[in-house]
Design an enzyme around this catalytic site. Structure first.
Site, PDB file in Angstrom:
ATOM      1  N   LYS A  88      35.996  -9.301  -3.583  1.00  0.00           N
ATOM      2  CA  LYS A  88      37.380  -8.809  -3.512  1.00  0.00           C
ATOM      3  C   LYS A  88      38.352  -9.970  -3.721  1.00  0.00           C
ATOM      4  O   LYS A  88      38.146 -11.056  -3.172  1.00  0.00           O
ATOM      5  CB  LYS A  88      37.617  -8.165  -2.141  1.00  0.00           C
ATOM      6  CG  LYS A  88      38.998  -7.546  -1.958  1.00  0.00           C
ATOM      7  CD  LYS A  88      39.144  -6.965  -0.554  1.00  0.00           C
ATOM      8  CE  LYS A  88      40.483  -6.305  -0.327  1.00  0.00           C
ATOM      9  NZ  LYS A  88      40.625  -5.791   1.052  1.00  0.00           N
ATOM     10  N   SER A 163      42.078  -1.041   1.230  1.00  0.00           N
ATOM     11  CA  SER A 163      42.488  -1.852   0.108  1.00  0.00           C
ATOM     12  C   SER A 163      41.329  -2.402  -0.735  1.00  0.00           C
ATOM     13  O   SER A 163      41.569  -2.858  -1.851  1.00  0.00           O
ATOM     14  CB  SER A 163      43.327  -3.024   0.612  1.00  0.00           C
ATOM     15  OG  SER A 163      42.570  -3.845   1.483  1.00  0.00           O
ATOM     16  N   SER A 187      39.898  -1.221   5.564  1.00  0.00           N
ATOM     17  CA  SER A 187      39.829  -1.454   4.119  1.00  0.00           C
ATOM     18  C   SER A 187      38.439  -1.594   3.519  1.00  0.00           C
ATOM     19  O   SER A 187      38.320  -1.613   2.299  1.00  0.00           O
ATOM     20  CB  SER A 187      40.654  -2.674   3.744  1.00  0.00           C
ATOM     21  OG  SER A 187      42.006  -2.308   3.662  1.00  0.00           O
TER      22      SER A 187
HETATM   23  N1  GLN Z   1      45.553   0.500   5.278  1.00  0.00           N
HETATM   24  C1  GLN Z   1      45.723  -0.506   6.278  1.00  0.00           C
HETATM   25  C2  GLN Z   1      46.934  -1.355   5.956  1.00  0.00           C
HETATM   26  O1  GLN Z   1      47.575  -1.079   5.036  1.00  0.00           O
HETATM   27  C3  GLN Z   1      44.495  -1.376   6.393  1.00  0.00           C
HETATM   28  C4  GLN Z   1      44.344  -2.342   5.293  1.00  0.00           C
HETATM   29  C5  GLN Z   1      43.213  -3.274   5.486  1.00  0.00           C
HETATM   30  O2  GLN Z   1      42.267  -3.014   6.220  1.00  0.00           O
HETATM   31  N2  GLN Z   1      43.312  -4.405   4.819  1.00  0.00           N
HETATM   32  O3  GLN Z   1      47.264  -2.278   6.619  1.00  0.00           O
END
Ligand code: GLN
Length: 500
Positions: A88, A163, A187
């Site tokens: 990632k 994400s 994420s």
């Molecule tokens: N959707 C959550 C956020 O926007 C989690 C994102 C993540 O785990 N990086 O913060």
């Protein structure tokens, strides 16, 4: 019986075996995935950057090393030698552009490699590319990437989750056998669930964060996505463990995880937190598939009991104070001076304003403003300090639950993959996607997502297991028992029509 010839649909475990026996070379494996990528990537956009020449050179070097070891039996062969993976694009890999899905880091090439990645490189992996992500990992759909969204391989009009949506889509489409993701609030688990693959969010402190671009430093974890839980284990075990470069990494021994048969769940107590099934907006098929999976585990001999995590409803507001607060501090360093491109201006402050104003996307700006507000004098006690207190209550909920049960089982997200564009105008609707994943991050406990069925539209449904701190082994044991006796994790999206 002659073994089946190797294909990109082989599991990671099968691929490693085929590499070890010499049935297939790393160059052949890497080339096969790169060929698949060349055909499918234009429609999926799982990657922000692919490095075919570098990957093939690394694969050839791995093949030479293996060849050499054949003639020198005391030469040690690294356990993952020649295995291609994707990373990632929030994890630093020396010499590979690191954008975090943001224009503010466009063209930035880090001079060092994240510890988690380095440990896998030391074990012999070949990195084929960097995967797409919501900008600075803020989002649940990859639509916040400054470089365009990733498409869900099960339905190209839908999001892959986020994400780590690029990593999830890459694994689901079998463009790589496994990929690294990060999980700050869901994420790894939510995109795994949306794309029908397995995804581990380790215990906070289990895997070093050194070289992971900080979002919410008290929540960030580095995890793995792969088709099955058995595929995740070897990568996780090699990545895990204390690191002198990350003071929050913990010196807890990493057990040698051997996956037992399905009988290993006999007598294990699985808790169903009732708050995770009452959510408004829950797709009934999701609740049903999770109940069915739990029943399946019961049939294998597990004991299922209902439990309560009474503060669950506070996880969302608490997270969306703490994560933006930490983000507002962490993202202060992107000023056009130290990293990435600079927007020219005559005065220093104008350089800052222009660079940040033009190069951060709208969601990142929203989080910086939310966090700065919550941390400002006069509001700190009412928001940030209060959120920290409630975070402690959420943690205690888990501690109390784990006195009654060994693991918890719950849905990953209230719905299956939604349509691209469906929630982009409504940040709150997007945040609501995270209600079931945020508590594990706030409490620091491990979570493991894996596929347990499909909805009527043919979209994958995921379930997650959560366990006590540092008990990833328990989650693996239960999920592996499930995967040995079901085949959801072997399903691949129908992409043949795109392959030409
Ligand atoms: N959707 C959550 C956020 O926007 C989690 C994102 C993540 O785990 N990086 O913060």
């Amino acid at each position: 019986m002659k073994p089946m010839p190797w294909t990109p649909f082989a599991s990671l475990t099968e691929t490693l075996r085929a590499l070890q026996t010499g049935e297939v070379s790393s160059e052949e494996v890497t080339r096969a995935y790169l060929d698949r990528m060349a055909r499918l990537e234009p429609r999926i956009h799982a990657f922000l950057a692919v490095y075919p020449a570098q990957a093939l050179a690394a694969a050839q070097a791995a093949d030479r090393r293996r060849q050499m070891a054949r003639h020198h039996p005391d030469e040690e062969v690294p356990p993952l030698l020649g295995l291609p993976i994707a990373v990632k694009d929030v994890l630093a890999v020396r010499g590979m552009e690191l954008t975090c899905g943001s224009r503010i880091l466009e063209g930035f090439v880090p001079p060092y490699t994240a510890t988690a990645v380095q440990r896998l490189l030391d074990a012999g992996v070949v990195i084929v590319g960097k995967t797409n992500t919501d900008e600075f990992a803020m989002g649940s759909s990859t639509e916040n990437s400054a470089y365009g969204p990733t498409h869900n391989p099960w339905d190209l009009d839908r999001v892959p989750g986020g994400s780590s949506g690029g990593s999830a889509a890459a694994v689901a489409a079998r463009l790589v056998p496994a990929a690294l993701g990060t999980d700050t609030g869901g994420s790894v688990r939510q995109p795994a669930s949306f794309t029908g693959v397995s995804g581990l969010k380790p215990t906070y402190g289990r895997v070093s964060r050194y070289g992971l671009v900080a979002y919410g430093s008290s929540l960030d974890t580095v995890g793995v996505l792969a088709p099955s839980v058995a595929d995740i284990v070897p990568l996780f075990t090699l990545m895990a463990g204390a690191d002198p470069r990350d003071a929050t990494s913990m010196d807890v021994p990493v057990p040698d995880i051997t996956l037992p048969g399905p009988e290993a769940v006999r007598g294990l107590r699985i808790g169903l937190p009732k708050e995770y099934f009452l959510a408004e907006g829950m797709q009934p098929e999701v609740a049903q598939a999770v109940q069915d999976a739990v029943q399946h585990l019961e049939a294998l001999g597990a004991q299922v009991v209902e439990v309560s995590l009474p503060h669950t409803a506070y996880a969302l507001p608490v997270y969306y104070i703490i994560a933006p607060s930490e983000a507002s501090a962490n993202l202060a360093r992107y000023d056009g001076i130290r990293y990435g491109p600079r927007e020219a201006a005559d005065r220093m402050w104008d350089v800052f304003y222009r660079t940040r104003g033009r190069r951060f996307g709208p969601e990142v700006k929203r989080r910086i403003m939310l966090g700065t507000y919550a941390l400002s004098a006069g509001y700190y006690d009412a928001y940030y300090a209060q959120a920290q207190k409630v975070r402690t209550l959420l943690k205690r909920d888990f501690e109390a639950a784990f006195e009654q049960v060994d693991v918890l089982a719950a849905p990953v997200a209230p719905t299956t993959a939604f349509r691209l564009g469906e929630k982009t105008e409504d940040p709150l609707a997007m945040y609501l996607e995270d209600i079931f994943t945020l508590p594990a991050n706030l409490a620091g406990v491990p979570g493991l997502a894996f596929p347990v069925g499909f909805d009527a539209q043919g979209l994958p449904i995921g379930m997650q297991l959560m366990g006590p701190h540092f008990r990833e082994d328990l989650l693996f044991r239960v999920a592996h028992a499930y995967q040995q006796t079901t085949d959801w994790h072997t399903r691949v999206p129908p992409l043949a029509h795109l392959e030409g």
